[in-house]
Design a protein around this motif. Sequence first.
Motif, PDB file in Angstrom:
ATOM      1  N   ALA A 112       0.835  -1.205   0.000  1.00  0.00           N
ATOM      2  CA  ALA A 112       0.000   0.000   0.000  1.00  0.00           C
ATOM      3  C   ALA A 112       0.870   1.256   0.000  1.00  0.00           C
ATOM      4  O   ALA A 112       0.578   2.234  -0.705  1.00  0.00           O
ATOM      5  CB  ALA A 112      -0.927   0.001   1.214  1.00  0.00           C
ATOM      6  N   LYS A 113       1.942   1.234   0.770  1.00  0.00           N
ATOM      7  CA  LYS A 113       2.832   2.401   0.855  1.00  0.00           C
ATOM      8  C   LYS A 113       3.495   2.682  -0.501  1.00  0.00           C
ATOM      9  O   LYS A 113       3.591   3.834  -0.924  1.00  0.00           O
ATOM     10  CB  LYS A 113       3.883   2.147   1.930  1.00  0.00           C
ATOM     11  CG  LYS A 113       4.717   3.352   2.294  1.00  0.00           C
ATOM     12  CD  LYS A 113       5.604   3.052   3.483  1.00  0.00           C
ATOM     13  CE  LYS A 113       6.461   4.264   3.837  1.00  0.00           C
ATOM     14  NZ  LYS A 113       5.655   5.400   4.332  1.00  0.00           N
ATOM     15  N   ALA A 116       0.933   4.082  -2.923  1.00  0.00           N
ATOM     16  CA  ALA A 116       0.638   5.471  -2.584  1.00  0.00           C
ATOM     17  C   ALA A 116       1.726   6.411  -3.096  1.00  0.00           C
ATOM     18  O   ALA A 116       1.435   7.529  -3.540  1.00  0.00           O
ATOM     19  CB  ALA A 116       0.485   5.619  -1.072  1.00  0.00           C
ATOM     20  N   LEU A 164      -2.265   8.090   1.214  1.00  0.00           N
ATOM     21  CA  LEU A 164      -2.519   6.927   2.080  1.00  0.00           C
ATOM     22  C   LEU A 164      -3.007   7.404   3.437  1.00  0.00           C
ATOM     23  O   LEU A 164      -2.417   8.310   4.041  1.00  0.00           O
ATOM     24  CB  LEU A 164      -1.240   6.103   2.239  1.00  0.00           C
ATOM     25  CG  LEU A 164      -1.315   4.842   3.100  1.00  0.00           C
ATOM     26  CD1 LEU A 164      -2.354   3.862   2.571  1.00  0.00           C
ATOM     27  CD2 LEU A 164       0.056   4.168   3.169  1.00  0.00           C
TER      28      LEU A 164
END
Length: 333
Positions: A112-113, A116, A164
Amino acid sequence: MNTPAALTLEAPAEHPFAPFVRILGKGKRGARNLTREEAREAMGMLLEDKVEDTQLGAFLMLLRHKEESAEEMAGFTEAVRERLTAPAIQVDIDWPTYAGKKRHLPWYLLAAKCLAQNGVRIFMHGGGAHTAGRLYSEQLLDALAIPLCRNWQSVNEALDTGNLAFMPLQDWAPHLQSMIDLRNTLGLRSPIHSLARILNPLGARCGLQSIFHPGYQSVHREASSLLGDNSIVIKGDGGEVEINPDTLSHLYGTTAGVGWDEEWPALSARRHVKPASLQPEHLLALWRAEVEDSYPQLALLSTMALALRGLGTPREQAFEQAQRFWDNRDTSI
């Protein structure tokens, strides 16, 4: 001799929520699923504190015993969405994280990081550390510099700044969090753990869902279809939205309510050995390119590809894009 007047006995009125408990619990022959409309009404009463504690426990465990239908999940979701006060915030991926990990570290957080960093706006939400022996997203947010937001304004600001944001369920649906917190009182997880995964409170372009129990993924896909949502449901590692690269992954997708299926082959010829213990500092080491580790790199790359697939990118291109993103990531935290 005068005879005493007949006593007039009045039966107490039935509680308005009692019919919903009866529908679910009236024996093998009499019980049935709730209709979508009944589910919406029942959940509305739960959210508005119009039930007794005994009714709440009975309702949740009867649902747990029989397993929720797609119509029930759709009705529950509609009731929650009708009562949300979330503003219009543009989101690409809704990423629920409610299971916690116990066999592997939560590599999905790095996925996810990295997404983002490359412009994919991701809203994550979770229900706290409700089961002993598991590692939850909330416990690692600070170490990974993932913003913990306590209101919608801070979510919007975090998304605008870094694409995020994480917001605890307690802060946007406290009644649902209270039901999740009954896990140690009732001894079992309730259907609310599943419901939280389908809610997509900000109406993201795609909702990712992980449902661990076999055969239940299709129920979630059908519920999303009834709601007209875009979603992908998988059997993620440990119940989290994370592809297990050692096994075949089946994607149960919906686009504008229309279902589709894809199978992604295992990425490794042999299974990796499970780590003896979960060391959160290994997440940072991998992100900073201080170590090389086959399993997590395959897991996070395929999880990134999953999110990109949810946004419409074909599988092969999604993997290529995920690899480019990972290779060019900013390794600072």
